[in-house]
Design an enzyme around this catalytic site. Structure first.
Site, PDB file in Angstrom:
ATOM      1  N   GLY A 146       0.817  -1.212   0.000  1.00 61.13           N
ATOM      2  CA  GLY A 146       0.000   0.000   0.000  1.00 61.13           C
ATOM      3  C   GLY A 146       0.846   1.256   0.000  1.00 61.13           C
ATOM      4  N   SER A 173      -4.341  -0.120  13.992  1.00 60.64           N
ATOM      5  CA  SER A 173      -5.171   1.065  14.180  1.00 60.64           C
ATOM      6  C   SER A 173      -5.576   1.102  15.647  1.00 60.64           C
ATOM      7  CB  SER A 173      -6.429   0.977  13.308  1.00 60.64           C
ATOM      8  OG  SER A 173      -7.367   1.989  13.645  1.00 60.64           O
ATOM      9  N   ASP A 209      -1.916  -7.040  -5.365  1.00 61.61           N
ATOM     10  CA  ASP A 209      -3.141  -7.180  -4.575  1.00 61.61           C
ATOM     11  C   ASP A 209      -2.791  -8.161  -3.455  1.00 61.61           C
ATOM     12  OD1 ASP A 209      -5.564  -7.681  -3.395  1.00 61.61           O
ATOM     13  OD2 ASP A 209      -6.610  -8.218  -5.246  1.00 61.61           O
ATOM     14  N   VAL A 210      -2.624  -7.657  -2.250  1.00 60.21           N
ATOM     15  CA  VAL A 210      -2.156  -8.518  -1.163  1.00 60.21           C
ATOM     16  C   VAL A 210      -3.130  -9.642  -0.853  1.00 60.21           C
ATOM     17  CG1 VAL A 210      -0.747  -6.710  -0.121  1.00 60.21           C
ATOM     18  CG2 VAL A 210      -3.121  -7.027   0.649  1.00 60.21           C
ATOM     19  N   LYS A 238      -8.883  -5.189  12.513  1.00 56.91           N
ATOM     20  CA  LYS A 238      -7.703  -4.626  13.164  1.00 56.91           C
ATOM     21  C   LYS A 238      -7.432  -5.286  14.515  1.00 56.91           C
ATOM     22  CE  LYS A 238      -6.417  -1.872   9.901  1.00 56.91           C
ATOM     23  NZ  LYS A 238      -5.140  -2.108   9.184  1.00 56.91           N
ATOM     24  N   TYR A 294     -14.212  -3.287  10.058  1.00 53.32           N
ATOM     25  CA  TYR A 294     -12.850  -2.759  10.131  1.00 53.32           C
ATOM     26  C   TYR A 294     -12.263  -2.985  11.522  1.00 53.32           C
ATOM     27  CZ  TYR A 294      -9.027   0.655   9.736  1.00 53.32           C
ATOM     28  OH  TYR A 294      -7.797   1.255   9.733  1.00 53.32           O
ATOM     29  N   VAL A 295     -13.043  -2.707  12.553  1.00 52.12           N
ATOM     30  CA  VAL A 295     -12.597  -2.909  13.928  1.00 52.12           C
ATOM     31  C   VAL A 295     -12.235  -4.374  14.157  1.00 52.12           C
ATOM     32  CG1 VAL A 295     -13.394  -2.947  16.324  1.00 52.12           C
ATOM     33  CG2 VAL A 295     -13.795  -0.920  14.917  1.00 52.12           C
ATOM     34  N   ALA A 296     -13.084  -5.284  13.692  1.00 53.89           N
ATOM     35  CA  ALA A 296     -12.805  -6.708  13.855  1.00 53.89           C
ATOM     36  C   ALA A 296     -11.497  -7.084  13.165  1.00 53.89           C
ATOM     37  CB  ALA A 296     -13.961  -7.534  13.293  1.00 53.89           C
TER      38      ALA A 296
END
Length: 253
Positions: A15, A136, A57-58, A153, A149-151
């Site tokens: 990225g 994050s 693309d990871v 990270k 997103y939280v899950a």
């Protein structure tokens, strides 16, 4: 900006064409490192004496392996891996979409694992390496409309700790950086999406963001890159398994 010498070392940054990833790649390059950048946004691969950019693309194990292979073939190894690639989506927890779950887990969690496993093979033979995962503060807290997103990270921090435990015997140090609110294109997109879902404006969300930071401002990508450079340097030679906040005091645990 801190001044550290990475001459003779090779860093791979996922990225690395935008936002936090670009700031990290640029700072390590300025510090003397050979840098290999992988990004899904690459239109035309580039290569010069100390800087390589190629599509990646990871979420594809093949792409991830190819990026690490390039670093080995062009520069002879991988000393530093920075897993900076990440995606997000916003929705209430009772309306999360399957396509968002798939992409977020593929990129934020599996992609990190794919790149790391390829780099670890090289680092083990070198008996040295640094892996730095961009997590994050969402890996430590919960935030409205960002359940997926939280899950993801939280998973990044879990993987960081397990990797640190397993790789310490090989002199491979693994740490995470937990940025707070950073001014990137992704953050502005999140503000716009969040504002629409909450009946606010993006400027309202920005003011709300600033009000939560003790230092009174949100972060710039370089604020995060500086901490990554520290973790990649000899100054952090006795640190592994850590999750370092770069939040202006917003998160303190």
């Amino acid at each position: 900006m801190i001044a550290l010498d990475f001459s003779g070392q090779t860093a791979v940054v996922s990225g690395g064409l935008q936002g936090i990833g670009k700031a990290i790649a640029d700072l390590l390059h300025i510090g003397g490192a050979n840098v290999v950048v992988g990004d899904i946004a690459v239109v035309k691969p580039e290569r010069d004496r100390r800087y390589v950019v190629q599509p990646c693309d990871v979420a594809s194990r093949t792409d991830a392996q190819a990026l690490i292979t390039t670093a080995r073939e062009v520069f002879g190894g991988v000393d530093i891996l920075v897993n900076s690639c990440g995606v997000s989506a916003m929705s209430p927890v009772d309306a999360m979409q399957e396509r968002d779950w798939q992409r977020i887990l593929d990129v934020n969690v599996k992609g990190l694992s794919y790149l790391s496993e390829a780099a670890i093979r090289i680092m083990k033979t070198q008996r040295a390496g640094r892996i730095i995962n961009i997590a994050s503060q969402a890996g430590k807290n919960g935030y409205r409309l960002m359940g997926q997103y939280v899950a993801s990270k939280h998973a990044v921090l879990g993987l960081t700790r397990v990797m640190a435990i397993e790789l310490a015997q090989h002199n491979i140090l693994v740490n995470a950086v937990c940025p707070g609110i950073v001014e990137t294109e992704m953050k502005w997109r999140e503000r716009q999406q969040g504002a629409a879902l909450r009946g606010l404006t993006a400027d309202d969300i920005y003011a709300e963001d600033c009000s939560q930071v003790l230092l009174g401002r949100t972060a710039q990508p370089l604020d995060v890159a500086n901490v990554v450079a520290f973790l990649a340097s000899p100054l952090a030679s006795y640190m592994t398994g850590q999750a370092i906040n770069v939040t202006g005091g917003m998160t303190m645990h």
